[in-house]
Design an enzyme around this catalytic site. Structure first.
Site: not given
Ligand SMILES: Cc1ncc(COP(=O)(O)O)c(C=O)c1O
Length: 391
Positions: A74, A153, A181, A201-203, A328
């Site tokens: 994000t 996603n 993703q 993103s790592a998680h 979300c």
């Molecule tokens: C395509 C995409 N972008 C951004 C994000 C946001 O990632 P983060 O949780 O690392 O902020 C997500 C998380 O669901 C995602 O799937």
């Protein structure tokens, strides 16, 4: 088998134990601040960050100096979009994106509009793909950035990234892709793909939460981005704040593991996902949402007709952890903006579920999931039929 079976890896992945192992020393004995230049505590932390930067860069075919660590995707998306908008203000103020982007991108684009910029939101077809002619036609002399998700996603559909980058290059516009993703799931090469800026993103790839990165191209062209978090000038002045050393180490290790196993894992996930899909499609009135030609190996989004999505979810969640839309928005019973954009009715969007598999998903979990789901769906269909008869 642990219940509910976890099939929500697009929301987050469990950490790989090898990642945790790599991180642990950086909480206690190697606790130094990576910016402390005057003693060994700092040097040790800095060295670990340097290694992790290489590991993250390697996953996407980048150079370590092109990686900016952030708190997650994000923040990386915010830095990419707002940072480009500010830095290239003299060139123009127009951004092109697409209606099925993640909320992180869409909300940044709304911010751009509130701050005097212009945004074109490209539609998608029923498969979830943008039209390349529409993209090219949307480019104006004011366009500074094309921001198109690498892979969605909710449905896992991969956009034609190379074609998009060629259009961007032809018109001298930067190309940013949110690959949150896709990274670690399919091969990505920022050079071959012609990507200028990329978030990850790592998680989402078996690393820890709270750490991510933005790739910012250093040559051909050199991309400059205005910082959105000001302070001590860390990360080459693009993102200030003391580095999250254990998180960064874990992120690096997670990227290394993904790269090592990319093709085997891709193949294994595709096989399991396809089996799940085949069995779920045997249930009457089910269909896959989105293109099945070019998509991530671990995601499928299935629509179940003639059931009440809310009731179904309440029962499914005890057995199988899946989601409706992105993490979300999955608690709300608002239809997914992605499915709506693909001309899927509100009713069907609300009874569509995303199944996303991961590294530790087993065949028995998949078998359990589809057999349990078939029973639950049948039961709900009967409830709907009975209530119709009563009316
Ligand atoms: C395509 C995409 N972008 C951004 C994000 C946001 O990632 P983060 O949780 O690392 O902020 C997500 C998380 O669901 C995602 O799937």
């Amino acid at each position: 088998m642990k219940l509910p079976v976890y099939l929500d890896h697009s929301a987050t992945t469990p950490m790989d134990p090898k990642v945790l192992e790599a991180m642990l020393p950086y909480f206690l004995e190697n606790f130094g601040n990576a910016s402390s230049r005057s003693h060994v505590y700092g040097w040790t932390a800095e060295e670990a960050v340097d290694i992790a930067r290489e590991q993250v860069a390697d996953l996407i075919g980048a150079h370590a100096t092109e990686i900016v660590f952030t708190s997650g995707a994000t923040e990386a998306v915010n830095l990419a979009i707002k940072g480009t908008f500010e830095n290239y203000a003299e060139k123009g103020n127009h951004i092109i994106t697409c209606v099925t982007e993640h909320r992180a991108v869409l909300d940044c684009c709304e911010w751009i509009e509130r701050n005097g910029g212009k945004v074109t939101y490209l539609p998608v077809d029923e498969a979830g793909l943008i039209d390349l002619d529409a993209l090219e036609n949307a480019v104006t002399a004011e366009t500074i950035l094309i921001s198109i998700l690498y892979a969605n996603n909710e449905i896992g559909v991969i956009q034609p990234v190379v074609d998009i980058s060629q259009i961007a290059r032809k018109h001298n516009v930067l190309f940013f892709t949110d690959a949150t993703q896709a990274a670690g799931k399919v091969p990505i090469d920022v050079e071959e793909d012609g990507i200028d800026i990329l978030s990850l993103s790592a998680h989402k790839l078996y690393g820890p939460k709270g750490i991510g990165a933005l790739y910012v191209r250093r040559k051909n062209p050199k991309v400059s981005i205005s910082s959105q978090i000001h302070g001590g000038g860390h990360e080459k002045n693009m993102r200030s704040g003391t580095l999250n050393v254990p998180g960064i180490v874990g992120f690096g290790k997670a990227c290394e593991l993904c790269l090592e196993n990319l093709s085997q894992e891709n193949e294994a996930l595709t096989k399991l996902r396809d089996q799940l899909e085949r069995e779920l499609l045997k249930i009457d009135g089910t269909k896959i949402n989105g293109s099945i030609k070019n998509r991530l190996p671990h995601i499928t989004n299935i629509a179940f007709e003639k059931v009440n999505g809310d009731n179904l979810l309440l029962e499914i969640c005890k057995e199988v952890a899946v989601s409706r839309g992105s993490a979300c928005s999955s608690v709300t019973s608002k239809p997914s903006h992605v499915l709506n954009a693909m001309k899927i009715s509100d009713e069907l969007a609300l009874s569509s579920f995303r199944f996303s598999l991961g590294r530790f998903t087993t065949l028995s979990e998949i078998e359990y999931s589809y057999s349990t789901l078939s029973e639950i769906v049948e039961k709900h269909r009967n409830i709907v039929k009975l209530s119709v008869v009563k009316i």
